[in-house]
Design a protein around this motif. Structure first.
Motif, PDB file in Angstrom:
ATOM      1  N   ASP A 193       0.831  -1.210   0.000  1.00 61.33           N
ATOM      2  CA  ASP A 193       0.000   0.000   0.000  1.00 61.33           C
ATOM      3  C   ASP A 193       0.866   1.261   0.000  1.00 61.33           C
ATOM      4  N   LEU A 194       1.975   1.204   0.715  1.00 64.35           N
ATOM      5  CA  LEU A 194       2.853   2.368   0.805  1.00 64.35           C
ATOM      6  C   LEU A 194       3.569   2.634  -0.510  1.00 64.35           C
ATOM      7  N   THR A 195       4.223   1.616  -1.046  1.00 60.36           N
ATOM      8  CA  THR A 195       5.047   1.816  -2.239  1.00 60.36           C
ATOM      9  C   THR A 195       4.223   1.968  -3.517  1.00 60.36           C
ATOM     10  N   ALA A 196       2.926   1.712  -3.431  1.00 60.34           N
ATOM     11  CA  ALA A 196       2.063   1.975  -4.590  1.00 60.34           C
ATOM     12  C   ALA A 196       2.056   3.459  -4.941  1.00 60.34           C
ATOM     13  N   HIS A 197       2.435   4.302  -3.995  1.00 59.37           N
ATOM     14  CA  HIS A 197       2.446   5.747  -4.224  1.00 59.37           C
ATOM     15  C   HIS A 197       3.814   6.271  -4.662  1.00 59.37           C
ATOM     16  N   GLU A 198       4.789   5.384  -4.835  1.00 56.37           N
ATOM     17  CA  GLU A 198       6.118   5.812  -5.261  1.00 56.37           C
ATOM     18  C   GLU A 198       6.060   6.516  -6.613  1.00 56.37           C
TER      19      GLU A 198
ATOM     20  N   VAL B  80      18.738   5.224  -7.695  1.00 56.59           N
ATOM     21  CA  VAL B  80      17.702   6.252  -7.655  1.00 56.59           C
ATOM     22  C   VAL B  80      16.447   5.618  -7.068  1.00 56.59           C
ATOM     23  N   PHE B  81      15.765   6.321  -6.159  1.00 55.04           N
ATOM     24  CA  PHE B  81      14.579   5.766  -5.510  1.00 55.04           C
ATOM     25  C   PHE B  81      13.787   6.898  -4.874  1.00 55.04           C
ATOM     26  N   ASP B  82      12.626   6.571  -4.340  1.00 56.45           N
ATOM     27  CA  ASP B  82      11.760   7.534  -3.658  1.00 56.45           C
ATOM     28  C   ASP B  82      11.920   7.313  -2.158  1.00 56.45           C
ATOM     29  N   GLY B  83      12.814   8.072  -1.546  1.00 52.66           N
ATOM     30  CA  GLY B  83      13.174   7.814  -0.157  1.00 52.66           C
ATOM     31  C   GLY B  83      12.065   8.059   0.839  1.00 52.66           C
ATOM     32  N   ALA B  84      11.095   8.900   0.483  1.00 49.65           N
ATOM     33  CA  ALA B  84      10.002   9.195   1.407  1.00 49.65           C
ATOM     34  C   ALA B  84       8.984   8.066   1.472  1.00 49.65           C
ATOM     35  N   LEU B  85       8.986   7.169   0.466  1.00 45.29           N
ATOM     36  CA  LEU B  85       7.972   6.107   0.409  1.00 45.29           C
ATOM     37  C   LEU B  85       8.558   4.711   0.270  1.00 45.29           C
ATOM     38  N   THR B  86       9.854   4.591   0.050  1.00 41.68           N
ATOM     39  CA  THR B  86      10.492   3.289  -0.106  1.00 41.68           C
ATOM     40  C   THR B  86      11.321   2.975   1.134  1.00 41.68           C
ATOM     41  N   PRO B  87      10.915   2.003   1.950  1.00 40.08           N
ATOM     42  CA  PRO B  87      11.751   1.641   3.092  1.00 40.08           C
ATOM     43  C   PRO B  87      13.134   1.206   2.620  1.00 40.08           C
ATOM     44  N   HIS B  88      14.181   1.776   3.226  1.00 39.28           N
ATOM     45  CA  HIS B  88      15.532   1.492   2.771  1.00 39.28           C
ATOM     46  C   HIS B  88      16.509   1.565   3.937  1.00 39.28           C
ATOM     47  N   GLY B  89      17.697   1.031   3.728  1.00 40.76           N
ATOM     48  CA  GLY B  89      18.717   1.043   4.760  1.00 40.76           C
ATOM     49  C   GLY B  89      20.028   0.521   4.207  1.00 40.76           C
ATOM     50  N   ARG B  90      20.949   0.122   5.103  1.00 39.03           N
ATOM     51  CA  ARG B  90      22.235  -0.468   4.698  1.00 39.03           C
ATOM     52  C   ARG B  90      22.579  -1.591   5.652  1.00 39.03           C
ATOM     53  N   THR B  91      22.989  -2.725   5.075  1.00 37.51           N
ATOM     54  CA  THR B  91      23.380  -3.866   5.896  1.00 37.51           C
ATOM     55  C   THR B  91      24.724  -3.590   6.575  1.00 37.51           C
ATOM     56  N   PRO B  92      25.020  -4.298   7.664  1.00 37.42           N
ATOM     57  CA  PRO B  92      26.221  -3.991   8.456  1.00 37.42           C
ATOM     58  C   PRO B  92      27.520  -4.157   7.674  1.00 37.42           C
ATOM     59  N   LEU B  93      28.476  -3.289   7.989  1.00 35.21           N
ATOM     60  CA  LEU B  93      29.813  -3.396   7.417  1.00 35.21           C
ATOM     61  C   LEU B  93      30.546  -4.582   8.015  1.00 35.21           C
ATOM     62  N   GLY B  94      31.320  -5.260   7.154  1.00 34.16           N
ATOM     63  CA  GLY B  94      32.159  -6.353   7.618  1.00 34.16           C
ATOM     64  C   GLY B  94      33.555  -5.859   7.975  1.00 34.16           C
TER      65      GLY B  94
ATOM     66  N   VAL C 258       0.358  14.134   3.374  1.00 33.07           N
ATOM     67  CA  VAL C 258       0.155  12.937   4.184  1.00 33.07           C
ATOM     68  C   VAL C 258      -1.249  12.379   4.008  1.00 33.07           C
ATOM     69  N   ASN C 259      -2.264  13.275   3.790  1.00 36.22           N
ATOM     70  CA  ASN C 259      -3.651  12.771   3.667  1.00 36.22           C
ATOM     71  C   ASN C 259      -3.828  11.836   2.481  1.00 36.22           C
ATOM     72  N   GLN C 260      -2.931  11.962   1.462  1.00 34.06           N
ATOM     73  CA  GLN C 260      -3.043  11.110   0.277  1.00 34.06           C
ATOM     74  C   GLN C 260      -2.400   9.749   0.484  1.00 34.06           C
ATOM     75  N   LEU C 261      -1.701   9.553   1.576  1.00 33.17           N
ATOM     76  CA  LEU C 261      -0.867   8.373   1.752  1.00 33.17           C
ATOM     77  C   LEU C 261      -1.405   7.456   2.839  1.00 33.17           C
ATOM     78  N   PRO C 262      -1.000   6.188   2.824  1.00 37.34           N
ATOM     79  CA  PRO C 262      -1.533   5.226   3.803  1.00 37.34           C
ATOM     80  C   PRO C 262      -1.156   5.610   5.227  1.00 37.34           C
ATOM     81  N   PRO C 263      -2.084   5.493   6.154  1.00 37.87           N
ATOM     82  CA  PRO C 263      -1.743   5.731   7.561  1.00 37.87           C
ATOM     83  C   PRO C 263      -0.832   4.628   8.073  1.00 37.87           C
ATOM     84  N   VAL C 264      -0.148   4.913   9.152  1.00 41.49           N
ATOM     85  CA  VAL C 264       0.727   3.905   9.755  1.00 41.49           C
ATOM     86  C   VAL C 264      -0.124   2.765  10.304  1.00 41.49           C
ATOM     87  N   PRO C 265       0.186   1.510   9.978  1.00 44.09           N
ATOM     88  CA  PRO C 265      -0.625   0.388  10.481  1.00 44.09           C
ATOM     89  C   PRO C 265      -0.600   0.333  12.006  1.00 44.09           C
ATOM     90  N   ARG C 266      -1.638  -0.215  12.571  1.00 44.10           N
ATOM     91  CA  ARG C 266      -1.713  -0.387  14.030  1.00 44.10           C
ATOM     92  C   ARG C 266      -1.299  -1.803  14.423  1.00 44.10           C
TER      93      ARG C 266
END
Length: 418
Positions: free
Chosen positions: A231-236, A374-388, A410-418
């Motif tokens: 539901d979240l990334t559908a708005h990317e 390139v990505f949509d950082g406000a709607l795409t969950p992202h991160g970095r795996t640990p350094l070795g 924010v009104n156009q986007l999915p609310p945070v799940p409960r």
């Protein structure tokens, strides 16, 4: 002693809950202090002097407050009570800050933070909070946010609801100021605050259910995440694209890498477990000469303006990582992360990667120097795996705004799940 008569105003400064009652209470404490016989308990005198100063400060009597706080500091130093020294330095920093004497305030805050880190780790969150609010008032918003977020992490670990609430209010305020500073057009305070809270709550929800730290935890958590993430990334507006072989001029990449190393060494600040530093002339020259907006448009189909902001990011120690999160709205509809350096051991079994969650699962991008994603950082969950062992990563991240599109809310986007 006076806590029940002091609260925080909207500007996060101490004010009386009842001016008259606090005035009376402060006068009683001052009278007790003055009535102490010579040679009386130094600890009692220190406590009375400190609380007289705090009360006067809350009442707006900055000069008088400093007199009593300096007395309390002298008594703390004379008795060798290093914990009391740190606490009183923070109060003196406030007294100078409230009076508009920023340089003196900065000295006391930094002394207190150094003392807390070296001798009393249980006070580090207090020192970070005071210094963070000071930096915020001075307009140093990125370092202020870094200090306050570190304080929030420490206080969350402590589990003290009152302390967490106080620091969360400061974090909300600095996020609001950053959002305003990065916006081309004025936004309402309510709307900006709502957007900041939405991003933060999504991040908290994600991090409570999965992590980049272990693949097992990711695999276990994904079934419960799938529908919410879909539901979240559908708005990317931009889906993650790993861009290789862009033929960026080598001399521009080298210049930017050198600038990043220097900026991180001299002005770097810790944020969410990684090192950040502001980009400079080399990054701006790179963005203009290679036409980064065109790179984004070609790879995504989204027409964007040239980047309106940027930051250098570094992961320098084994085990450093960035857990799944959403960026704040102000960074733009499209983000570009460019790898400047990625040192690694040749024989390493695994390397640290930029990672994303989408409706299909988990995607890793192993960025080599010169590669970007390139990505949509406000709607795409992202991160970095640990350094070795032996890894070191330096990145540049740029934010872009879409052309000819109504700004999302924010009104156009999915609310945070409960």
């Amino acid at each position: 002693m006076l806590q029940h008569l002091i609260t925080q105003a909207e500007d996060l400064r101490m004010v009386p809950t009842d001016h008259d009652q606090l005035t009376i209470a402060v006068e009683k404490i001052r009278e007790e202090l003055q009535a102490l016989p010579e040679g009386a308990d130094i600890a009692r005198a220190r406590v009375l002097a400190r609380w007289t100063g705090i009360g006067l400060l809350s009442l707006g009597h900055h000069d008088d407050a400093r007199v009593f706080l300096r007395q309390a500091l002298d008594l703390a130093e004379a008795s060798g009570n290093s914990r009391a020294v740190i606490a009183t330095q923070l109060n003196l920093g406030d007294a100078y800050r409230y009076a508009g004497e920023a340089e003196n305030a900065d000295v006391f805050y930094r002394r207190a933070l150094d003392g807390a880190r070296g001798q009393h780790p249980e006070l580090v969150d207090f020192a970070l909070q005071h210094l963070g609010k000071h930096l915020m008032e001075q307009g140093s918003l990125a370092p202020a946010r870094a200090h306050l977020q570190e304080a929030l992490r420490l206080r969350t670990t402590k589990g003290d609801a009152g302390l967490i609430e106080s620091t969360q209010a400061a974090v909300d305020r600095v996020e609001l100021l950053i959002s305003h500073a990065s916006a081309d057009t004025p936004a309402s305070e309510d709307g900006a605050a709502e957007a900041a809270q939405w991003s933060r709550r999504w991040t908290s929800w994600l991090q409570s259910r999965t992590t980049v730290w272990t693949s097992a935890r990711w695999e276990e958590g994904f079934p419960a995440l799938r529908d919410a993430v879909r539901d979240l990334t559908a708005h990317e507006r931009v889906h993650p694209h790993h861009l290789r072989d862009q033929s960026f001029p080598v001399e521009l990449l080298v210049g930017m890498a050198e600038e990043a190393e220097k900026a991180l060494a001299t002005d770097g600040y810790l944020h969410n477990g990684k090192w950040n530093a502001a980009v400079g002339e080399a990054a701006n020259r790179f963005a203009g000469q290679v036409d980064l907006a065109a790179v984004v448009a070609r790879s995504t189909g989204l027409e964007v303006d040239q980047p309106h902001n940027g930051v250098y990011i570094a992961y320098l120690e084994e085990g450093q990582f960035l857990d799944f999160h959403l960026d704040e709205f102000g960074f733009g509809e499209a983000n570009l992360i460019l790898c400047l350096k990625h040192d690694r051991l040749t024989a390493a079994a695994a390397v640290s990667c930029t990672v994303f969650i989408n409706a299909d699962g988990y995607r890793e991008c192993d960025l080599a120097p010169g590669d970007c994603v390139v990505f949509d950082g406000a709607l795409t969950p992202h991160g970095r795996t640990p350094l070795g062992v032996g890894e070191r990563v330096i990145l540049a991240c740029f934010g872009f705004r879409a052309r000819d599109q109504a700004p999302r809310t924010v009104n156009q986007l999915p609310p945070v799940p409960r």
